[in-house]
Scaffold this active site. Structure first.
Site, PDB file in Angstrom:
ATOM      1  N   GLY A   1      25.546  85.916 -63.561  1.00 23.13           N
ATOM      2  CA  GLY A   1      24.541  86.164 -64.603  1.00 23.13           C
ATOM      3  C   GLY A   1      23.667  85.858 -65.581  1.00 23.13           C
TER       4      GLY A   1
ATOM      5  N   HIS B   1       8.422  67.577 -77.785  1.00 27.79           N
ATOM      6  CA  HIS B   1       7.649  67.840 -76.631  1.00 27.79           C
ATOM      7  C   HIS B   1       7.957  69.204 -76.341  1.00 27.79           C
ATOM      8  CE1 HIS B   1      11.703  66.078 -75.178  1.00 27.79           C
ATOM      9  NE2 HIS B   1      11.089  66.553 -73.606  1.00 27.79           N
TER      10      HIS B   1
ATOM     11  N   HIS C   1       8.648  70.642 -73.395  1.00 32.74           N
ATOM     12  CA  HIS C   1       9.716  70.794 -72.231  1.00 32.74           C
ATOM     13  C   HIS C   1      10.849  72.124 -72.678  1.00 32.74           C
ATOM     14  CE1 HIS C   1      10.030  66.364 -69.487  1.00 32.74           C
ATOM     15  NE2 HIS C   1       8.553  67.927 -68.942  1.00 32.74           N
TER      16      HIS C   1
ATOM     17  N   ASP D   1      14.417  72.457 -72.875  1.00 33.87           N
ATOM     18  CA  ASP D   1      15.016  72.413 -72.960  1.00 33.87           C
ATOM     19  C   ASP D   1      14.922  71.697 -74.723  1.00 33.87           C
ATOM     20  OD1 ASP D   1      14.253  69.618 -72.254  1.00 33.87           O
ATOM     21  OD2 ASP D   1      15.961  68.868 -72.493  1.00 33.87           O
ATOM     22  N   HIS D   2      13.597  71.687 -74.909  1.00 29.58           N
ATOM     23  CA  HIS D   2      13.177  71.479 -76.616  1.00 29.58           C
ATOM     24  C   HIS D   2      12.399  72.834 -77.100  1.00 29.58           C
ATOM     25  CE1 HIS D   2      14.161  67.095 -76.688  1.00 29.58           C
ATOM     26  NE2 HIS D   2      14.407  67.657 -75.310  1.00 29.58           N
TER      27      HIS D   2
ATOM     28  N   ASP E   1      17.549  59.301 -77.739  1.00 27.21           N
ATOM     29  CA  ASP E   1      17.419  59.866 -75.553  1.00 27.21           C
ATOM     30  C   ASP E   1      18.502  59.004 -75.457  1.00 27.21           C
ATOM     31  OD1 ASP E   1      17.564  60.771 -73.788  1.00 27.21           O
ATOM     32  OD2 ASP E   1      15.420  60.294 -73.276  1.00 27.21           O
TER      33      ASP E   1
ATOM     34  N   ALA F   1       6.098  70.955 -63.395  1.00 28.91           N
ATOM     35  CA  ALA F   1       5.068  72.029 -63.670  1.00 28.91           C
ATOM     36  C   ALA F   1       4.561  71.508 -64.541  1.00 28.91           C
ATOM     37  CB  ALA F   1       5.453  73.989 -63.692  1.00 28.91           C
TER      38      ALA F   1
ATOM     39  N   SER G   1      12.221  58.604 -63.496  1.00 27.11           N
ATOM     40  CA  SER G   1      12.189  59.565 -64.951  1.00 27.11           C
ATOM     41  C   SER G   1      11.641  59.460 -65.419  1.00 27.11           C
ATOM     42  CB  SER G   1      13.946  59.396 -65.125  1.00 27.11           C
ATOM     43  OG  SER G   1      14.320  59.775 -65.577  1.00 27.11           O
TER      44      SER G   1
ATOM     45  N   HIS H   1      12.769  59.068 -68.339  1.00 25.61           N
ATOM     46  CA  HIS H   1      14.232  58.876 -69.615  1.00 25.61           C
ATOM     47  C   HIS H   1      13.911  57.126 -69.131  1.00 25.61           C
ATOM     48  CE1 HIS H   1      14.553  63.423 -71.134  1.00 25.61           C
ATOM     49  NE2 HIS H   1      14.675  63.364 -69.599  1.00 25.61           N
TER      50      HIS H   1
ATOM     51  N   ASP I   1      21.304  87.375 -71.474  1.00 21.95           N
ATOM     52  CA  ASP I   1      21.389  88.123 -70.196  1.00 21.95           C
ATOM     53  C   ASP I   1      20.763  89.088 -69.965  1.00 21.95           C
ATOM     54  OD1 ASP I   1      22.423  89.627 -67.459  1.00 21.95           O
ATOM     55  OD2 ASP I   1      24.583  89.784 -68.048  1.00 21.95           O
TER      56      ASP I   1
END
Lengths: 557, 557
Positions: A49, A74, A76, A78-79, A197, A234, A368, A370, A445
């Site tokens: 959930g 950058h 993304h 996750d950044h 990275d 995207a 990739s 990376h 949540d």
């Protein structure tokens, strides 16, 4: 952190180590703190959930007056995805390249934070002074989103370099090659510590050039007899550019579909990161007015996400785009671990419709973003760091990266494989583990930030496995006799109509237990509830081998 | 099936098409039915709380007097795991090779079905008459478990061949090469219809020989300085044999760990499928009494399953085996799709302990048991079938296999890509789709077979996402006034202590709603409950953007 920080440099992560996601790294020299990235993570499968996860930034909040800014490598998620939550607690300036800032501004506008946030656009020529001790410079890198940079933080102890996410692409789409000369220069001046990275540290060789994907896509366009639908990330604007180019070459109009795809295409076009001939784009409504071999669609959904545009098209439930037999669908992505089945199902559905599907199992339609082992060794060789901290990866990846560093000459005792919250302390050119910093996962949540913890998750897990039985009974206040019930209501346990007998027996068990308790003059409700729970649980496990949650409720009248 | 079956042959699946698992194929000629395999499937991620899934065998139960037997091609769970449930409804003879039968007997003994089941051990020389029309012969194949066979069912309409799971291994461990000559002979005599394993139909080339894995394992043993722990599939007896051989070569004793590993090693040794030197095996208790370089362990857990032996070892919670820094762990398997993260976590844990981990991302320690495109084309070329039905795979795999068949000369109109329950009807040498057969998924949860359906699963899904709020109120029978409550109890929604205010407000909303209903003289409990549910749901969504299940309960006194 200890009081005695005079002349000491600390480097640590609040997120991004032993995980892929919620990247947030910190460099601190005395009273100057600079944060690099502010990402989110998508929930693990046991976080039922939960929408997203961000780092615990208690340390930064407690030291808010020292934080000079957040640098974003950058655009993304996750950044940058944690920013709307982080900035609410920590209003500090942010620094990002033009495209990254464009994506961030969109995010902050939606969160009503745009006007309150100081924003500085930087490029590879910028020099940013951060407090009295720190200075940041930047170098361009190649990644699966344009305008990615690495950061060099100059400190009195020496330079700390953070690569951001990168690979070396010697034939990049858009022509922006990585700043290898600048990296070499930084390396020559001397790097105290490199953070690099680790995503693909287990993968041998060099990662391929994005351009090879474009060649693959063009080849599919050349052969396609009817419409071509391309699904990809995207944010991979270079790939979108290559789809645009293929449309241009083969005389197709392009419709953009999916909320985040439309959004990114708009921002990237406006800022000049996408070059789209003026008459190439069409509205999705126009698709059906054009011959099938004159149309292409670019769309979200390359991970088989259930509500995404491609998945809706595959299930014939998209409002504007219908996929017809003979159409070609390119899924230009590989599955993010965990998404294999979802993507497989989408491919199956598309084949069933009669589409021709080009996907990663059988075709070359993804590389990739990376760097693989040789890319990573090249970075290490350019930077020649004295100390090395592998970042951005699960433990085995960090470890593999550490081995690569050793192989190119970093001394094993100078490599720190850290956990989030571990600090590396530098003073007088020497490094050692410093004090630990509070960190962790903050679960989001809905509108709740951090209000779902282990107890709630444990309950959701229990409920998901065998459902719940609610046992209600009304007792008399005056003499404790049963006035109504016990009633048992179940959800997610068994289909009631087929299990009437079981629930009747369960009812009897509860009644017997209550009678026994009353005979024994058990008057504490807690004990009564425990007795009911235990007796019912035992009975149900014997009969069904299931352990539903049992919730006894006693009302008094 | 229609009444008019005179002279007609039907071939269909009750499980195994558009899925990996619960394989069950049926060949019927007039009143003679033969079933091939009887597998289970592990639940999909949306089947919350479900243990296993088996096919719906209503058709077979309704025609039980016609079913001549169940032929088992090999001993994997997706081919034999449904037997304990199927045989309870359908007591028919089973036919299997020696090892397969050994594994089946163990299963039936545990289910108290062994004595009631007629069992026939077959081999590649057997000819089994099934009813008055059908005859089965067998050919040996190579697969990731020994004693696997393909089946040729001779019918008045022609031969139907079912390959079972297979690859061609020209240097098989154990020396049992596939019966290529026999396959060629069957093909020469003429095959009406081939059913063949599609698992790896998307993968180019030939699948490698199991022996190459043994070479990789031996190389690791050669270099290992301390203990070696090998985790692999318990049923891969050839791989276990190669670990045994490596132990023998490098002078290590071997401990067998994990319930299913111990079980399979026992059965396979007893039946002569594993050759273990008499003094090689040791009890897990003895591990610590021997020098580390004299010991190896073979264990379950290669998929990172949470309760498996390897996972316990990695978490330092195994009762008998502790992994120490410097030990070597080989995970001789690739992740089954969906298990990537679990395995990744196990590898991380092992590295953290200080073990050296050899796994599929970085080393060659696994080959598939299923043939790739060239294996599949070789089978098709040997059998030269007139008609072809790709089996054992998800839709895209069946489709890829169909294309391979076309490429080696099967006519496109003679290829049937079927769903479970689709029948192919053969008469006078011609094939067409016949009537549809009832089929589907039967979900098993604990002792319940089929009592968990869509409603229960939907509730479990809802409960897992945002938890549940139970609203209880006691009303007066005489005048409908509230005597007690409303009380709200939540589970899996929010951590109560941190959300007292929210729940207090929720309580107020419920009270207001009830008062309003009473003013409006709503007397139907159903309407009252709906009003409470709607009002509370709206309130909670506005406040939290969550949609917990809301369960209003009204007691009357």
């Amino acid at each position: 952190m200890t009081k005695n920080q005079r002349g000491k440099l600390y480097v640590f992560a609040l997120g991004g180590l032993d995980e892929i996601g919620k990247n947030m790294y910190v460099v601190q020299y005395e009273n100057d703190i600079v944060v690099i990235d502010s990402g989110l993570m998508f929930p693990e499968e046991d976080m039922l959930g939960i929408d997203i996860v961000i780092p615990d930034i208690t340390y930064l909040v407690e030291n808010r007056e020292k934080v000079r800014g957040i640098i974003l490598t950058h655009g993304h998620e996750d950044h940058i995805g944690g920013l709307p939550y982080i900035l609410r607690q920590l209003n500090v300036p942010i620094f990002a390249t033009k495209l990254t800032m464009g994506l961030v501004e969109h995010k902050l506008r939606e969160a009503h934070l745009l006007n309150d946030t100081k924003r500085h656009v930087i490029n590879n020529q910028s020099e940013i002074k951060l407090g009295s001790h720190l200075k940041a410079t930047f170098f361009n890198t190649n990644h699966s989103i344009p305008d990615s940079v690495g950061v060099c933080i100059e400190t009195p102890e020496g330079a700390v370099v953070h690569t951001g996410d990168f690979k070396f692409d010697l034939t990049p789409v858009g022509g922006r090659v990585a700043d290898m000369h600048k990296m070499a220069e930084i390396g020559k001046k001397g790097v105290l510590c490199l953070l690099s990275d680790s995503t693909n540290a287990e993968r041998p060789g060099f990662t391929g050039s994005e351009r090879t994907v474009g060649d693959g896509i063009k080849e599919v366009f050349r052969k396609a007899k009817q419409r071509v639908i391309v699904a990809t990330f995207a944010s991979n604007i270079h790939r979108i550019q290559q789809v645009v180019d293929a449309c241009h070459t083969y005389g197709r109009k392009l419709a953009v579909v999916g909320r985040s795809m439309v959004n990114v295409v708009n921002i990237a076009s406006e800022l000049g990161y996408l070059e789209i001939p003026s008459d190439l784009l069409i509205d999705p409504d126009e698709i059906n007015h054009l011959p099938a071999n004159k149309v292409a669609v670019i769309s979200t959904g390359s991970q088989g996400e259930s509500m995404s545009a491609l998945t809706r098209m595959a299930n014939a439930s998209h409002r504007k785009v219908e996929i017809l037999p003979g159409d070609t669908v390119i899924i230009a992505a590989t599955p993010i671990p965990g998404n294999e089945k979802l993507i497989g199902r989408t491919v199956d559905q598309l084949f069933r419709i009669g589409a021709d599907v080009v996907y990663s199992t059988t075709s070359h339609v993804h590389v990739s973003g990376h760097g693989s082992q040789e890319d990573l060794k090249l970075m290490l060789s350019l930077m020649k760091p004295k100390y090395f901290i592998p970042i951005h990866g699960e433990y085995r990846m960090l470890r593999a990266h550490a081995q690569l560093a050793e192989s190119v000459g970093v001394r094993p005792e100078n490599i720190f494989i850290c956990d989030n919250g571990d600090t590396v302390e530098f003073s007088d050119g020497k490094a050692r583990y410093g004090p630990k910093i509070q960190t962790g996962k903050v679960l989001i949540d809905g509108l709740g930030v951090g209000d779902v913890g282990n107890i709630v998750l444990r309950d959701r897990k229990l409920l998901s496995q065998d459902g719940i039985l609610v046992v209600v009974v009304t007792l008399s206040k005056t003499n404790g006799t049963i006035l109504s019930g016990p009633d048992i209501i179940s959800r997610g346990f068994v289909y009631v109509r087929e299990s009437e007998q079981l629930l009747e027996e369960a009812n009897r068990i509860v009644s017997q237990t209550m009678e026994k308790c009353m005979r024994e003059q058990v008057s504490e409700w807690a004990s009564l509830k425990t007795s009911i729970r235990d007796a019912l649980s035992k009975f149900l496990f014997e009969k069904t081998r299931r352990r539903p949650m049992i919730l006894p409720i006693i009302m008094e009248v």
